[in-house]
Design an enzyme around this catalytic site. Structure first.
Site, PDB file in Angstrom:
ATOM      1  N   ARG A  93     -27.024  -1.921  -3.190  1.00  0.00           N
ATOM      2  CA  ARG A  93     -26.290  -0.741  -2.575  1.00  0.00           C
ATOM      3  C   ARG A  93     -25.495  -1.412  -1.270  1.00  0.00           C
ATOM      4  NH1 ARG A  93     -30.898   1.817  -4.434  1.00  0.00           N
ATOM      5  NH2 ARG A  93     -30.449   3.203  -6.200  1.00  0.00           N
TER       6      ARG A  93
ATOM      7  N   LYS B  14     -10.047  -3.546   0.481  1.00  0.00           N
ATOM      8  CA  LYS B  14      -9.949  -3.114  -0.711  1.00  0.00           C
ATOM      9  C   LYS B  14     -10.770  -4.021  -1.653  1.00  0.00           C
ATOM     10  CE  LYS B  14      -5.822  -0.050  -1.112  1.00  0.00           C
ATOM     11  NZ  LYS B  14      -4.466   0.031  -1.698  1.00  0.00           N
TER      12      LYS B  14
ATOM     13  N   GLU C  97       4.556 -10.325  -0.591  1.00  0.00           N
ATOM     14  CA  GLU C  97       3.667  -9.637   0.326  1.00  0.00           C
ATOM     15  C   GLU C  97       4.214  -9.418   1.578  1.00  0.00           C
ATOM     16  OE1 GLU C  97       1.877  -7.038  -1.074  1.00  0.00           O
ATOM     17  OE2 GLU C  97       0.815  -7.965  -2.689  1.00  0.00           O
TER      18      GLU C  97
ATOM     19  N   LYS D 270      -0.810  -5.109   9.186  1.00  0.00           N
ATOM     20  CA  LYS D 270      -1.930  -4.361   8.198  1.00  0.00           C
ATOM     21  C   LYS D 270      -3.241  -3.795   8.770  1.00  0.00           C
ATOM     22  CE  LYS D 270      -4.019  -4.405   3.767  1.00  0.00           C
ATOM     23  NZ  LYS D 270      -4.318  -5.236   2.482  1.00  0.00           N
TER      24      LYS D 270
ATOM     25  N   GLU E 198      -7.044   5.226   2.857  1.00  0.00           N
ATOM     26  CA  GLU E 198      -5.188   5.553   1.913  1.00  0.00           C
ATOM     27  C   GLU E 198      -5.195   6.783   1.660  1.00  0.00           C
ATOM     28  OE1 GLU E 198      -3.244   3.553  -1.905  1.00  0.00           O
ATOM     29  OE2 GLU E 198      -4.187   2.209  -0.863  1.00  0.00           O
TER      30      GLU E 198
ATOM     31  N   ARG F 229      -1.596   4.330   4.796  1.00  0.00           N
ATOM     32  CA  ARG F 229      -1.966   3.072   4.184  1.00  0.00           C
ATOM     33  C   ARG F 229      -1.128   2.919   2.752  1.00  0.00           C
ATOM     34  NH1 ARG F 229      -7.640  -0.003   3.460  1.00  0.00           N
ATOM     35  NH2 ARG F 229      -6.810  -1.883   2.521  1.00  0.00           N
TER      36      ARG F 229
ATOM     37  N   ASN G 105       1.766  -0.153  -0.524  1.00  0.00           N
ATOM     38  CA  ASN G 105       1.720  -0.412  -2.223  1.00  0.00           C
ATOM     39  C   ASN G 105       3.381  -0.516  -2.463  1.00  0.00           C
ATOM     40  OD1 ASN G 105      -1.098  -0.292  -2.810  1.00  0.00           O
ATOM     41  ND2 ASN G 105      -0.785   1.956  -2.041  1.00  0.00           N
TER      42      ASN G 105
ATOM     43  N   HIS H 270       4.344  -1.832  -5.675  1.00  0.00           N
ATOM     44  CA  HIS H 270       2.893  -2.245  -6.765  1.00  0.00           C
ATOM     45  C   HIS H 270       3.016  -1.375  -7.659  1.00  0.00           C
ATOM     46  CE1 HIS H 270       2.180  -4.530  -3.284  1.00  0.00           C
ATOM     47  NE2 HIS H 270       0.968  -4.913  -3.719  1.00  0.00           N
TER      48      HIS H 270
ATOM     49  N   HIS I 280       2.365  -3.365 -11.045  1.00  0.00           N
ATOM     50  CA  HIS I 280       1.074  -3.313 -11.910  1.00  0.00           C
ATOM     51  C   HIS I 280       1.667  -2.917 -13.178  1.00  0.00           C
ATOM     52  CE1 HIS I 280      -1.476  -2.427  -8.164  1.00  0.00           C
ATOM     53  NE2 HIS I 280      -1.205  -3.635  -8.229  1.00  0.00           N
TER      54      HIS I 280
ATOM     55  N   HIS J 232       0.763 -11.853  -9.575  1.00  0.00           N
ATOM     56  CA  HIS J 232       0.829 -10.534  -8.678  1.00  0.00           C
ATOM     57  C   HIS J 232       2.080 -10.232  -8.012  1.00  0.00           C
ATOM     58  CE1 HIS J 232      -0.212  -6.782  -6.675  1.00  0.00           C
ATOM     59  NE2 HIS J 232      -0.416  -7.471  -5.581  1.00  0.00           N
TER      60      HIS J 232
END
Length: 363
Positions: free
Chosen positions: A124, A146, A188, A230, A240, A244, A248, A251, A255, A268
């Site tokens: 956990r 993330k 990026e 960032k 997000e 935030r 993206n 993206h 993606h 990527h």
């Protein structure tokens, strides 16, 4: 690249704040890792990075009284899945690691995402350290918490927001990075200039050759500025909910390319490069930016040796189904991050699908 004075900044998240240390020769220094003598660490790395840096970091940690185990995963985006992820837990359990153990992610974005997600879940939640070895992971994925893995139907669909206790960025790692991977990271980098900082975008236009040549001063400044931008965004919107999402840019389109073509066939950053241009073209069609601004973005991507045309063997009709499964979709409506000039971006809801298709077709 040579050793130099370390640069440090803090990601401010109350009692979960952490340092990002940037410099050369950091793998010989104990302090940036925020560890203590007597702790146990599991290094998660891959078959490409392990021969380069695993022994060096293990020796340094051992010399400072840290007990080290490691697990070596196969290299590549196609292994960012449940089966590979489970091998991290097997290593933790076989070596009897406890809640006081620490995971160290030594590798690029895939390793960082998987190791961070394992840290979020093992018993956990245990602490972890990000040690990114690619430009893409140094400027983006290692910062902000993330973590996650891919599903065959979508990228990063299984994961958690889980912050590291430190990020250690040794720019000397870039000396062993293939040029294609370096360019992928620059996608990026360029993104930050487009969405947040016009002057940084202009600096990139003037200094791209220095970055491609791995000039230490230019690269250190570049990584520092990206992490600084960032960190500000993450501190303002960790999970997000609003601002935030600007990170993206490109993206949602990118993606779709990665999922359609199979993870790893396009890097990527390469998919994001084309995605940035698709988003910019959409913004142009909506009257949000000028044709000249779109051309500036295209020219900078080209200068970074990145693709600026869509994969010709991916049918245009296949983009939207992937995009509508994206995490940024709300109530079935397409939500896109679009530039509004260079240095600014907006989250647009309900963008007409025919305009999106037109933008995709133009590339």
């Amino acid at each position: 690249m040579t050793d130099d004075i370390n640069k440090e900044l803090i990601v401010t998240l109350a009692d979960r704040s952490y340092s990002i240390t940037i410099g050369g020769g950091l793998f010989a220094q104990f302090a940036p890792f925020n560890l203590q003598t007597g702790q146990r660490v599991l290094i998660v790395t891959n078959s490409t990075v392990a021969p380069l840096y695993l022994a060096q970091i293990t020796q340094m940690l051992n010399q400072n009284g840290v007990q080290v185990d490691h697990v070596i995963l196969p290299d590549g985006e196609k292994y960012k899945n449940l089966a590979t992820w489970e091998t991290i837990f097997t290593a933790l359990l076989e070596k009897n690691h406890t809640r006081k153990s620490i995971i160290m992610a030594l590798g690029g974005g895939v390793i960082g995402d998987m190791a961070g997600f394992a840290a979020a879940c093992y018993q956990r939640g245990i602490k972890f350290v990000q040690v990114p070895t690619t430009l893409l992971s140094q400027v983006d994925s290692s910062v902000g918490g993330k973590t996650g893995i891919n599903h065959p139907m979508g990228k990063n669909m299984i994961g958690a927001f889980y912050q590291p206790q430190a990020v250690v960025i040794d720019i000397n790692c870039l000396n062993t990075l293939p040029s294609r991977e370096l360019s992928a990271g620059l996608a990026e980098v360029i993104k930050y200039g487009i969405i947040l900082d016009h002057s940084f975008f202009t600096w990139l236009e003037n200094n791209m050759d220095r970055l491609l040549a791995l000039d230490p001063a230019a690269m250190t400044y570049c990584i520092y500025r990206c992490c600084e931008l960032k960190a500000q965004i993450v501190a303002a919107d960790e999970h997000e909910q609003n601002v935030r999402a600007l990170l993206n840019l490109g993206h949602t389109f990118g993606h779709a390319i990665e999922t359609e073509l199979g993870y790893g066939n396009w890097l990527h950053g390469e998919a994001v490069s084309v995605g940035i241009l698709m988003a910019s073209q959409t913004a142009y069609l909506l009257g949000m930016m000028t044709f000249q601004e779109v051309k500036r973005i295209q020219q900078l991507l080209l200068k970074a040796k990145l693709p600026v045309t869509r994969p010709k063997h991916m049918p245009i009709d296949n983009y939207l189904p992937h995009m509508l499964r994206d995490k940024k979709v709300l109530s079935g409506a397409l939500r896109l991050v679009l530039p509004s000039g260079i240095g600014h971006a907006e989250i647009k809801e309900g963008v007409p699908e025919h305009l999106v298709v037109e933008a995709i077709s133009s590339l």
